[in-house]
Motif scaffolding. Structure first.
Motif, PDB file in Angstrom:
ATOM      1  N   ALA A 154       0.825  -1.211   0.000  1.00  0.00           N
ATOM      2  CA  ALA A 154       0.000   0.000   0.000  1.00  0.00           C
ATOM      3  C   ALA A 154       0.856   1.256   0.000  1.00  0.00           C
ATOM      4  N   LYS A 155       2.071   1.155   0.563  1.00  0.00           N
ATOM      5  CA  LYS A 155       2.973   2.300   0.614  1.00  0.00           C
ATOM      6  C   LYS A 155       4.370   1.885   0.134  1.00  0.00           C
ATOM      7  N   PRO A 156       4.501   1.605  -1.162  1.00  0.00           N
ATOM      8  CA  PRO A 156       5.806   1.163  -1.672  1.00  0.00           C
ATOM      9  C   PRO A 156       6.844   2.272  -1.559  1.00  0.00           C
ATOM     10  N   THR A 157       8.064   1.889  -1.295  1.00  0.00           N
ATOM     11  CA  THR A 157       9.158   2.837  -1.168  1.00  0.00           C
ATOM     12  C   THR A 157       9.870   2.969  -2.501  1.00  0.00           C
ATOM     13  N   PRO A 158      10.001   4.184  -3.027  1.00  0.00           N
ATOM     14  CA  PRO A 158      10.686   4.329  -4.314  1.00  0.00           C
ATOM     15  C   PRO A 158      12.175   4.015  -4.192  1.00  0.00           C
ATOM     16  N   THR A 180       5.994  11.320  -6.704  1.00  0.00           N
ATOM     17  CA  THR A 180       4.781  10.913  -5.984  1.00  0.00           C
ATOM     18  C   THR A 180       4.929  11.329  -4.529  1.00  0.00           C
ATOM     19  N   SER A 181       3.847  11.223  -3.781  1.00  0.00           N
ATOM     20  CA  SER A 181       3.878  11.610  -2.376  1.00  0.00           C
ATOM     21  C   SER A 181       4.810  10.718  -1.554  1.00  0.00           C
ATOM     22  N   ALA A 182       5.231   9.578  -2.121  1.00  0.00           N
ATOM     23  CA  ALA A 182       6.176   8.695  -1.432  1.00  0.00           C
ATOM     24  C   ALA A 182       7.607   9.231  -1.479  1.00  0.00           C
ATOM     25  N   TRP A 183       7.816  10.283  -2.277  1.00  0.00           N
ATOM     26  CA  TRP A 183       9.152  10.882  -2.335  1.00  0.00           C
ATOM     27  C   TRP A 183       9.365  11.760  -1.096  1.00  0.00           C
ATOM     28  N   ASP A 184       9.944  11.195  -0.036  1.00  0.00           N
ATOM     29  CA  ASP A 184      10.250  12.015   1.130  1.00  0.00           C
ATOM     30  C   ASP A 184      11.548  12.786   0.883  1.00  0.00           C
ATOM     31  N   ALA A 186      14.490  12.539   2.176  1.00  0.00           N
ATOM     32  CA  ALA A 186      15.683  11.712   2.067  1.00  0.00           C
ATOM     33  C   ALA A 186      15.803  11.128   0.661  1.00  0.00           C
ATOM     34  N   PHE A 187      14.668  10.657   0.133  1.00  0.00           N
ATOM     35  CA  PHE A 187      14.719  10.092  -1.222  1.00  0.00           C
ATOM     36  C   PHE A 187      15.001  11.176  -2.254  1.00  0.00           C
ATOM     37  N   CYS A 188      14.362  12.326  -2.103  1.00  0.00           N
ATOM     38  CA  CYS A 188      14.620  13.431  -3.032  1.00  0.00           C
ATOM     39  C   CYS A 188      16.106  13.792  -3.033  1.00  0.00           C
ATOM     40  N   ALA A 189      16.694  13.849  -1.845  1.00  0.00           N
ATOM     41  CA  ALA A 189      18.107  14.203  -1.746  1.00  0.00           C
ATOM     42  C   ALA A 189      18.983  13.150  -2.416  1.00  0.00           C
ATOM     43  N   GLU A 190      18.636  11.886  -2.210  1.00  0.00           N
ATOM     44  CA  GLU A 190      19.402  10.800  -2.833  1.00  0.00           C
ATOM     45  C   GLU A 190      19.327  10.890  -4.356  1.00  0.00           C
ATOM     46  N   LEU A 191      18.148  11.168  -4.869  1.00  0.00           N
ATOM     47  CA  LEU A 191      17.965  11.281  -6.308  1.00  0.00           C
ATOM     48  C   LEU A 191      18.675  12.520  -6.853  1.00  0.00           C
ATOM     49  N   ALA A 192      18.593  13.619  -6.095  1.00  0.00           N
ATOM     50  CA  ALA A 192      19.226  14.861  -6.542  1.00  0.00           C
ATOM     51  C   ALA A 192      20.740  14.733  -6.618  1.00  0.00           C
ATOM     52  N   ASP A 216      -0.306  18.154  -4.465  1.00  0.00           N
ATOM     53  CA  ASP A 216       0.193  17.916  -3.119  1.00  0.00           C
ATOM     54  C   ASP A 216       1.169  19.033  -2.770  1.00  0.00           C
ATOM     55  N   PRO A 217       0.726  20.055  -2.019  1.00  0.00           N
ATOM     56  CA  PRO A 217       1.607  21.192  -1.718  1.00  0.00           C
ATOM     57  C   PRO A 217       2.902  20.781  -1.030  1.00  0.00           C
ATOM     58  N   ASP A 218       2.834  19.805  -0.141  1.00  0.00           N
ATOM     59  CA  ASP A 218       4.049  19.369   0.558  1.00  0.00           C
ATOM     60  C   ASP A 218       5.037  18.744  -0.419  1.00  0.00           C
ATOM     61  N   LEU A 219       4.525  17.939  -1.353  1.00  0.00           N
ATOM     62  CA  LEU A 219       5.396  17.340  -2.364  1.00  0.00           C
ATOM     63  C   LEU A 219       5.999  18.421  -3.255  1.00  0.00           C
ATOM     64  N   TYR A 220       5.163  19.383  -3.676  1.00  0.00           N
ATOM     65  CA  TYR A 220       5.667  20.487  -4.490  1.00  0.00           C
ATOM     66  C   TYR A 220       6.845  21.170  -3.795  1.00  0.00           C
TER      67      TYR A 220
END
Length: 364
Positions: A154-158, A180-184, A186-192, A216-220
């Motif tokens: 239900a909440k897969p981790t990218p 997606t909203s699953a991009w926290d 930490a994941f954004c930083a890893e990808l960046a 999703d304002p928080d995701l934005y």
């Protein structure tokens, strides 16, 4: 001044018949892509265009009607590009109502691009030359869906595994990805940290598709802050999201809503970036009028695709090469859309054909 469309409108073509070619491929997005190539047959040449309608059942209905002799497409005759387009106004190209109304533009583009291909071949010229432009090498980015991991379905981790697999093949490859909203954070930083993300597509304008997503304002905010140089595509400016997107106006872009000049003028701000997908426009005129509108206003364009499997992919390359070759074009060769990254892929940029003809990119 002669408009871009006017340079092509009077090109002549003659159609004696038509036929279809079907194509299928499993994709990295987890679905089997089906497209139909429409072949318009003239006395000395054949023009081809690709119908990128997404639902296989809409293609099957077309094929079945054609095989049964029930397809009411009265196409034989002599035309100009402009008169052929006018002729199509009176035809229903779907033997059964399409699954989505947006697909009407996709099938219309298949026929209009096939007609343009045929007319250019008849005139023994190519798209760029007919528009008094040149073909330049096409820079592209790869669009791919990220793998997920973890036991909670239900909440897969990218996961960044697929990105690193492609970067192992080509360290200079750049990407267009769908947050997606699953991009926290930490994941954004890893990808960046890869430095390879060029476009982030929120897909907030889609309706009735498998990729629909809500603003999703928080995701934005997370994405805008972590990727300060990336283009932000199809984010919705609303009372709830405007603060999260403040300061990003110069890198906001639109794709799904863009179907012609009127749609560009209806966007919530004057855009500085637009994703140009020819099939979204339906007609050659709408496409070229929008391209010209952008050129006159210094709106930076980049090409987008719809998982084209055959000639449609080359048509994307031809349009990008003539108008926005140096942009981060989401028109990577189809080898990048297969489920597993592999080394047998052409690098960016793509070299233009030595002897172009028609709307084709490979010269065939």
């Amino acid at each position: 001044m002669t408009s871009l469309y006017d340079r092509l409108a009077d090109l002549r073509l003659e159609i004696e018949g038509f036929d279809f070619e079907t194509h299928e491929m499993d994709t990295s997005a987890g679905f089997t892509r089906t497209t139909t190539v429409v072949a318009l047959q003239g006395p000395d040449a054949t023009g081809r265009g690709e119908d990128v309608t997404y639902e296989t059942e809409d293609h099957e209905a077309l094929w079945a009607a054609h095989e049964a002799g029930d397809l009411d497409w009265d196409l034989a005759g002599s035309y100009t590009i402009d008169s052929f387009s006018t002729h199509l106004d009176d035809l229903d190209l779907f033997p059964e109502p399409p699954t989505q109304e947006t697909f009407r533009h996709y099938r219309r583009w298949a026929l209009e691009s096939a007609a343009l291909d045929l007319a250019l071949r008849r005139a023994e010229t190519d798209f760029a030359t007919a528009l008094d432009r040149t073909y330049d090498p096409v820079r592209f980015v790869a669009s791919t869906r990220l793998d997920t991991e973890g036991e909670d379905e239900a909440k897969p981790t990218p996961s960044t595994d697929r990105i690193h697999q492609w970067l192992d093949v080509d360290p200079d490859l750049e990407f267009k990805l769908d947050p997606t909203s699953a991009w926290d954070r930490a994941f954004c930083a890893e990808l960046a940290e890869t430095g390879a993300v060029r476009i982030l597509d929120f897909k907030n304008y889609y309706e009735g598709t498998d990729v629909d997503s809500e603003p999703d304002p928080d995701l934005y905010r997370r994405v805008a802050e972590t990727f300060p140089d990336a283009i932000l595509e199809d984010a919705k400016l609303t009372d709830e999201t405007r603060d999260a997107l403040a300061g990003t106006e110069d890198r906001l872009s639109w794709d799904y809503p863009v179907t012609g000049v009127e749609s560009v003028e209806a966007l919530p701000i004057d855009p500085q970036w637009l994703n140009i997908k020819p099939s979204r426009f339906g007609t050659v005129e709408a496409l070229l009028d929008t391209v010209e509108y952008c050129l006159e206003r210094d709106i930076t364009m980049y090409g987008g695709g719809q998982y084209e499997l055959d000639v449609g992919r080359g048509h994307l390359h031809a349009v990008a090469s003539a108008f926005y070759p140096d942009s981060p074009n989401d028109v990577a060769p189809k080898a990048y859309n297969v489920p597993t990254p592999h080394a047998d892929v052409p690098p960016s940029p793509l070299s233009p054909p030595a002897d172009p003809v028609g709307l084709s990119w490979d010269g065939a």
